[in-house]
Design a protein around this motif. Structure first.
Motif, PDB file in Angstrom:
ATOM      1  N   LEU A  58       0.281  -1.365  -0.057  1.00 23.79           N
ATOM      2  CA  LEU A  58      -0.328  -0.123   0.024  1.00 23.79           C
ATOM      3  C   LEU A  58       0.553   1.038  -0.414  1.00 23.79           C
ATOM      4  O   LEU A  58       2.191   1.003   1.047  1.00 23.79           O
ATOM      5  CB  LEU A  58      -0.578  -0.331   1.331  1.00 23.79           C
ATOM      6  CG  LEU A  58      -2.138  -0.472   1.577  1.00 23.79           C
ATOM      7  CD1 LEU A  58      -1.614  -2.062   1.995  1.00 23.79           C
ATOM      8  CD2 LEU A  58      -3.277  -0.543   1.846  1.00 23.79           C
ATOM      9  N   TYR A  59       0.567   1.849  -0.370  1.00 23.17           N
ATOM     10  CA  TYR A  59       1.308   3.436  -0.700  1.00 23.17           C
ATOM     11  C   TYR A  59       0.303   3.991  -0.699  1.00 23.17           C
ATOM     12  O   TYR A  59      -1.212   4.391  -1.250  1.00 23.17           O
ATOM     13  CB  TYR A  59       2.064   3.597  -1.940  1.00 23.17           C
ATOM     14  CG  TYR A  59       2.317   3.769  -3.093  1.00 23.17           C
ATOM     15  CD1 TYR A  59       2.343   4.545  -3.849  1.00 23.17           C
ATOM     16  CD2 TYR A  59       1.231   2.799  -3.325  1.00 23.17           C
ATOM     17  CE1 TYR A  59       1.739   5.186  -4.839  1.00 23.17           C
ATOM     18  CE2 TYR A  59       0.771   2.597  -4.721  1.00 23.17           C
ATOM     19  CZ  TYR A  59       1.399   3.761  -5.587  1.00 23.17           C
ATOM     20  OH  TYR A  59       0.900   3.785  -7.202  1.00 23.17           O
ATOM     21  N   PHE A  60       0.063   5.980  -0.666  1.00 21.05           N
ATOM     22  CA  PHE A  60       0.220   7.002  -0.988  1.00 21.05           C
ATOM     23  C   PHE A  60       0.408   7.783  -1.641  1.00 21.05           C
ATOM     24  O   PHE A  60       1.698   8.354  -0.889  1.00 21.05           O
ATOM     25  CB  PHE A  60      -0.741   7.716   0.786  1.00 21.05           C
ATOM     26  CG  PHE A  60      -0.789   8.513   1.004  1.00 21.05           C
ATOM     27  CD1 PHE A  60      -1.957   9.225   0.902  1.00 21.05           C
ATOM     28  CD2 PHE A  60      -0.251  10.073   1.266  1.00 21.05           C
ATOM     29  CE1 PHE A  60      -2.941  10.566   0.314  1.00 21.05           C
ATOM     30  CE2 PHE A  60      -0.770  11.544   2.162  1.00 21.05           C
ATOM     31  CZ  PHE A  60      -1.733  11.535   0.878  1.00 21.05           C
ATOM     32  N   ARG A  61      -0.094   8.598  -2.377  1.00 21.41           N
ATOM     33  CA  ARG A  61       0.266   9.548  -3.023  1.00 21.41           C
ATOM     34  C   ARG A  61      -0.396  11.239  -3.085  1.00 21.41           C
ATOM     35  O   ARG A  61      -1.685  10.768  -3.382  1.00 21.41           O
ATOM     36  CB  ARG A  61       1.142   9.623  -4.474  1.00 21.41           C
ATOM     37  CG  ARG A  61       1.512   8.583  -4.799  1.00 21.41           C
ATOM     38  CD  ARG A  61       2.326   8.656  -5.993  1.00 21.41           C
ATOM     39  NE  ARG A  61       1.739   9.280  -7.036  1.00 21.41           N
ATOM     40  CZ  ARG A  61       1.476   8.589  -8.287  1.00 21.41           C
ATOM     41  NH1 ARG A  61       2.354   8.076  -8.663  1.00 21.41           N
ATOM     42  NH2 ARG A  61       0.720   8.733  -9.102  1.00 21.41           N
ATOM     43  N   GLU A  62       0.020  12.475  -2.346  1.00 19.60           N
ATOM     44  CA  GLU A  62      -0.859  13.221  -2.285  1.00 19.60           C
ATOM     45  C   GLU A  62      -1.708  13.772  -3.473  1.00 19.60           C
ATOM     46  O   GLU A  62      -2.607  13.905  -3.581  1.00 19.60           O
ATOM     47  CB  GLU A  62      -0.174  14.452  -1.973  1.00 19.60           C
ATOM     48  CG  GLU A  62       0.789  14.394  -0.781  1.00 19.60           C
ATOM     49  CD  GLU A  62       1.872  15.841  -0.066  1.00 19.60           C
ATOM     50  OE1 GLU A  62       0.683  16.708  -0.219  1.00 19.60           O
ATOM     51  OE2 GLU A  62       2.562  15.362   0.042  1.00 19.60           O
TER      52      GLU A  62
ATOM     53  N   ALA B 293     -11.108  -0.583  -7.569  1.00 16.66           N
ATOM     54  CA  ALA B 293     -11.027  -0.331  -6.650  1.00 16.66           C
ATOM     55  C   ALA B 293     -11.304  -1.260  -5.430  1.00 16.66           C
ATOM     56  O   ALA B 293     -12.209  -2.651  -6.015  1.00 16.66           O
ATOM     57  CB  ALA B 293     -12.066   1.096  -6.374  1.00 16.66           C
ATOM     58  N   VAL B 294     -10.931  -1.500  -4.799  1.00 16.30           N
ATOM     59  CA  VAL B 294     -10.550  -2.476  -3.387  1.00 16.30           C
ATOM     60  C   VAL B 294     -10.748  -2.000  -2.194  1.00 16.30           C
ATOM     61  O   VAL B 294     -10.724  -0.959  -2.221  1.00 16.30           O
ATOM     62  CB  VAL B 294      -9.550  -3.646  -3.731  1.00 16.30           C
ATOM     63  CG1 VAL B 294      -9.081  -4.186  -5.402  1.00 16.30           C
ATOM     64  CG2 VAL B 294      -8.564  -3.119  -3.141  1.00 16.30           C
ATOM     65  N   ASP B 295     -11.662  -2.864  -1.641  1.00 16.16           N
ATOM     66  CA  ASP B 295     -11.524  -1.682   0.466  1.00 16.16           C
ATOM     67  C   ASP B 295     -10.387  -2.628   0.849  1.00 16.16           C
ATOM     68  O   ASP B 295      -9.237  -3.561   0.189  1.00 16.16           O
ATOM     69  CB  ASP B 295     -12.624  -3.449   0.523  1.00 16.16           C
ATOM     70  CG  ASP B 295     -14.200  -2.692  -0.345  1.00 16.16           C
ATOM     71  OD1 ASP B 295     -14.122  -1.465   0.350  1.00 16.16           O
ATOM     72  OD2 ASP B 295     -15.159  -3.785   0.051  1.00 16.16           O
TER      73      ASP B 295
ATOM     74  N   LEU C 155      -3.002   1.854  -3.668  1.00 17.75           N
ATOM     75  CA  LEU C 155      -3.266   2.946  -3.825  1.00 17.75           C
ATOM     76  C   LEU C 155      -4.826   3.631  -3.178  1.00 17.75           C
ATOM     77  O   LEU C 155      -4.960   3.405  -3.816  1.00 17.75           O
ATOM     78  CB  LEU C 155      -3.139   4.262  -5.183  1.00 17.75           C
ATOM     79  CG  LEU C 155      -3.152   5.746  -5.492  1.00 17.75           C
ATOM     80  CD1 LEU C 155      -1.811   6.006  -4.220  1.00 17.75           C
ATOM     81  CD2 LEU C 155      -3.061   6.223  -6.717  1.00 17.75           C
ATOM     82  N   ILE C 156      -3.860   3.963  -2.274  1.00 21.10           N
ATOM     83  CA  ILE C 156      -4.599   4.638  -0.629  1.00 21.10           C
ATOM     84  C   ILE C 156      -5.553   5.771  -1.534  1.00 21.10           C
ATOM     85  O   ILE C 156      -5.053   6.858  -1.701  1.00 21.10           O
ATOM     86  CB  ILE C 156      -4.800   4.715   0.443  1.00 21.10           C
ATOM     87  CG1 ILE C 156      -4.232   3.490   0.732  1.00 21.10           C
ATOM     88  CG2 ILE C 156      -5.729   5.204   1.278  1.00 21.10           C
ATOM     89  CD1 ILE C 156      -3.241   4.091   2.081  1.00 21.10           C
TER      90      ILE C 156
ATOM     91  N   ALA D  51      -6.174  -0.869  -7.161  1.00 19.91           N
ATOM     92  CA  ALA D  51      -4.912  -1.324  -7.523  1.00 19.91           C
ATOM     93  C   ALA D  51      -4.873  -0.810  -8.891  1.00 19.91           C
ATOM     94  O   ALA D  51      -4.647  -1.389  -9.373  1.00 19.91           O
ATOM     95  CB  ALA D  51      -6.160  -3.329  -8.017  1.00 19.91           C
ATOM     96  N   ILE D  52      -2.863  -1.240  -8.567  1.00 26.00           N
ATOM     97  CA  ILE D  52      -2.093  -0.922  -9.584  1.00 26.00           C
ATOM     98  C   ILE D  52      -1.352  -2.175 -10.082  1.00 26.00           C
ATOM     99  O   ILE D  52      -1.412  -2.281 -10.027  1.00 26.00           O
ATOM    100  CB  ILE D  52      -1.157   0.248  -9.192  1.00 26.00           C
ATOM    101  CG1 ILE D  52      -1.480   0.966  -8.221  1.00 26.00           C
ATOM    102  CG2 ILE D  52      -0.399   0.986  -9.919  1.00 26.00           C
ATOM    103  CD1 ILE D  52      -2.383   2.399  -8.533  1.00 26.00           C
ATOM    104  N   PRO D  53      -1.576  -1.817 -11.848  1.00 22.80           N
ATOM    105  CA  PRO D  53      -1.369  -3.275 -12.487  1.00 22.80           C
ATOM    106  C   PRO D  53       0.563  -2.900 -12.245  1.00 22.80           C
ATOM    107  O   PRO D  53       0.366  -1.939 -11.894  1.00 22.80           O
ATOM    108  CB  PRO D  53      -1.776  -2.299 -14.165  1.00 22.80           C
ATOM    109  CG  PRO D  53      -2.632  -1.492 -13.596  1.00 22.80           C
ATOM    110  CD  PRO D  53      -2.109  -1.211 -12.242  1.00 22.80           C
ATOM    111  N   ARG D  54       0.781  -4.316 -12.506  1.00 22.03           N
ATOM    112  CA  ARG D  54       2.308  -3.895 -11.654  1.00 22.03           C
ATOM    113  C   ARG D  54       2.889  -3.381 -12.831  1.00 22.03           C
ATOM    114  O   ARG D  54       4.289  -3.173 -12.531  1.00 22.03           O
ATOM    115  CB  ARG D  54       2.822  -5.674 -11.989  1.00 22.03           C
ATOM    116  CG  ARG D  54       2.428  -6.906 -10.671  1.00 22.03           C
ATOM    117  CD  ARG D  54       2.360  -5.926  -9.673  1.00 22.03           C
ATOM    118  NE  ARG D  54       3.265  -6.371  -9.083  1.00 22.03           N
ATOM    119  CZ  ARG D  54       4.247  -5.671  -7.951  1.00 22.03           C
ATOM    120  NH1 ARG D  54       3.590  -4.669  -7.623  1.00 22.03           N
ATOM    121  NH2 ARG D  54       5.620  -5.684  -7.845  1.00 22.03           N
ATOM    122  N   ALA D  55       3.201  -3.241 -13.901  1.00 20.87           N
ATOM    123  CA  ALA D  55       4.379  -2.562 -14.889  1.00 20.87           C
ATOM    124  C   ALA D  55       3.874  -1.098 -14.315  1.00 20.87           C
ATOM    125  O   ALA D  55       4.467  -0.395 -14.446  1.00 20.87           O
ATOM    126  CB  ALA D  55       3.392  -2.877 -16.338  1.00 20.87           C
ATOM    127  N   THR D  56       3.033  -1.302 -14.096  1.00 15.28           N
ATOM    128  CA  THR D  56       2.615   0.851 -13.898  1.00 15.28           C
ATOM    129  C   THR D  56       3.347   0.806 -12.275  1.00 15.28           C
ATOM    130  O   THR D  56       3.755   1.972 -12.177  1.00 15.28           O
ATOM    131  CB  THR D  56       0.965   0.715 -14.047  1.00 15.28           C
ATOM    132  OG1 THR D  56       0.872   1.344 -14.670  1.00 15.28           O
ATOM    133  CG2 THR D  56       0.819   2.469 -13.221  1.00 15.28           C
TER     134      THR D  56
END
Length: 151
Positions: free
Chosen positions: A15-19, A31-33, A120-121, A142-147
């Motif tokens: 998990l990560y976060f970007r402003e 989107a996932v819970d 991505l939260i 959910a972020i695709p692995r390549a991205t």
């Protein structure tokens, strides 16, 4: 810190976060819970400076038209975060979910891409306080692995 995606425990680094991306959703990515559980000590230590800034700002600029959540905290005298956590859990839960979810995530997940980010939260929709700690839940993208590896 315990992290779950769709009721499955996952490493924190997933998990990560970007402003820039918070709260935007994504039209093509699922989107996932998610659920993040943090012990009380870590939560208070991480959030206390941000909470104090919010309280000081309200004391300096309080407005009559503020909503009921802020008025409730003002009536309590903006108690220290530890007191709010221990004695006014419901007030804290509401304050987080309606007002400072972004700040809480930013304190717990400084804006960086983790070792192998996969989610991505995107929101904090609910906060639940217990004697042991706090659990935040909401949506992650959910972020695709390549991205994910190139962000």
């Amino acid at each position: 810190m315990l992290c779950r995606i769709a009721d499955r425990e996952v490493p924190r680094t997933w998990l990560y976060f970007r402003e820039f991306d918070y709260g935007r959703g994504h039209p093509t990515l699922p989107a996932v819970d998610y659920e993040i559980s943090v012990d009380a000590e870590t939560f208070v230590a991480s959030l206390a400076p941000s909470y104090e800034d919010y309280a000081q700002d309200d004391r300096a600029h309080e407005a009559q038209e503020d909503n009921e959540d802020i008025l409730r905290l003002r009536a309590l005298g903006w108690p220290p975060l530890t007191e709010l956590f221990e004695r006014h859990a419901q007030v804290l839960e509401t304050f987080i979910s309606r007002h400072i979810g972004y700040d809480v995530i930013q304190c717990l997940f400084p804006p960086t891409a983790g070792a192998s980010p996969r989610y991505l939260i995107d929101s904090v929709e609910r906060a639940r306080v217990t004697a042991q700690g706090i659990t935040l839940s909401g949506q992650a993208i959910a972020i695709p692995r390549a991205t994910a590896t190139s962000s």
